[in-house]
Design a protein around this motif. Structure first.
Motif, mmCIF file in Angstrom:
data_model
loop_
_atom_site.group_PDB
_atom_site.id
_atom_site.type_symbol
_atom_site.label_atom_id
_atom_site.label_comp_id
_atom_site.label_asym_id
_atom_site.label_seq_id
_atom_site.Cartn_x
_atom_site.Cartn_y
_atom_site.Cartn_z
ATOM 1 N N PHE A 128 59.956 67.275 -28.796
ATOM 2 C CA PHE A 128 60.733 68.417 -29.268
ATOM 3 C C PHE A 128 61.647 67.968 -30.398
ATOM 4 O O PHE A 128 62.364 66.974 -30.271
ATOM 5 N N SER A 172 60.048 69.562 -20.472
ATOM 6 C CA SER A 172 60.650 68.230 -20.413
ATOM 7 C C SER A 172 60.867 67.632 -21.796
ATOM 8 O O SER A 172 61.548 66.608 -21.935
ATOM 9 N N GLY A 173 60.261 68.275 -22.852
ATOM 10 C CA GLY A 173 60.544 67.817 -24.207
ATOM 11 C C GLY A 173 59.363 67.367 -25.039
ATOM 12 O O GLY A 173 59.544 66.639 -26.015
ATOM 13 N N THR A 174 58.137 67.820 -24.699
ATOM 14 C CA THR A 174 56.958 67.436 -25.480
ATOM 15 C C THR A 174 56.103 68.661 -25.788
ATOM 16 O O THR A 174 56.013 69.593 -24.982
ATOM 17 N N ASN A 230 64.611 75.921 -31.279
ATOM 18 C CA ASN A 230 65.123 75.150 -30.146
ATOM 19 C C ASN A 230 66.581 75.518 -29.931
ATOM 20 O O ASN A 230 67.441 75.188 -30.746
ATOM 21 N N PHE A 261 64.713 65.851 -26.614
ATOM 22 C CA PHE A 261 65.283 66.280 -25.341
ATOM 23 C C PHE A 261 64.622 67.575 -24.884
ATOM 24 O O PHE A 261 64.277 68.442 -25.693
ATOM 25 N N GLY A 262 64.456 67.733 -23.578
ATOM 26 C CA GLY A 262 63.823 68.910 -23.015
ATOM 27 C C GLY A 262 64.684 70.150 -23.138
ATOM 28 O O GLY A 262 65.906 70.074 -23.311
ATOM 29 N N SER A 263 64.034 71.314 -23.043
ATOM 30 C CA SER A 263 64.738 72.592 -23.119
ATOM 31 C C SER A 263 63.829 73.672 -22.566
ATOM 32 O O SER A 263 62.616 73.639 -22.763
#
Length: 201
Positions: free
Chosen positions: A87, A68-70, A122, A92-94
């Protein structure tokens, strides 16, 4: 220690072998519950949809990125160390993301970053980001033109380069940390074999 990453469907298993002790984080609580743990296996369920793993040799802690981005830091007993880190570059999540600790001083796009820096790949930003492990501050960024689909990454101290793997082709590419250019590439998939679950390792 060596880092082994393998992806099966939507479950992510990440392992780090350290002095003959195997530390495992499992993204699926059901799978975490059925692992038969021998005496030298330490397990905990991070509760995250993890997309990578890095071991901090300075503290013995594990850094686990959540899709989710952390980025979350855990002690080896599963105790989380706060705060979390967004991130890079924008939080933003990835699901195409990985990280590794740099064991030495490294030149990232002309910026010298210290040993112990957290290096992040990323795919959402198509870049390598060197960040401070405590604050999340971005120390340096190197875009990697033409190298996409990155789902796993590791730094090679002997070659002073980074190796990344493309989730859709199973091709490993060696990347220059200064220029972001591809140096070498090879496939890990035998001829005629299907993709490894459509992901990478």
């Amino acid at each position: 220690g060596s880092v082994i990453q393998r992806v099966f469907s939507h479950d992510v298993w990440h392992c780090v072998e350290l002095n003959e002790t195997l530390l495992v984080t499992l993204s699926n609580a059901v799978n975490a519950a059925v692992v038969a743990a021998p005496a030298n296996l330490v397990t905990f369920n991070s509760g995250l949809s993890s997309v990578g793993l890095a071991f901090d040799h300075a503290t013995g802690n594990l850094f686990v990125p959540h899709s989710s981005g952390t980025i979350h830091e855990f002690q080896q007993d599963g105790t989380q160390v706060l705060p979390t880190i967004p991130f890079p570059p924008s939080g933003f999540g990835s699901s195409s993301f990985d990280l590794d600790f740099l064991p030495e001083v490294v030149n990232i796009n002309g910026t010298i970053v210290p040993a112990g820096t957290l290096l992040v790949a990323n795919d959402a930003s198509n870049a390598l980001h060197a960040i401070n492990k405590d604050s999340g501050a971005i120390l340096a960024t190197r875009t990697t033109p033409g190298i996409g689909g990155t789902v796993a990454m590791t730094y090679h101290a002997g070659r002073n380069t980074v190796f990344v793997i493309n989730f859709s082709t199973d091709v490993v590419t060696e990347v220059n940390t200064v220029t972001g250019a591809a140096i070498n590439s090879f496939t890990i998939r035998p001829t005629g074999a299907p993709l490894f679950s459509g992901f990478g390792f």
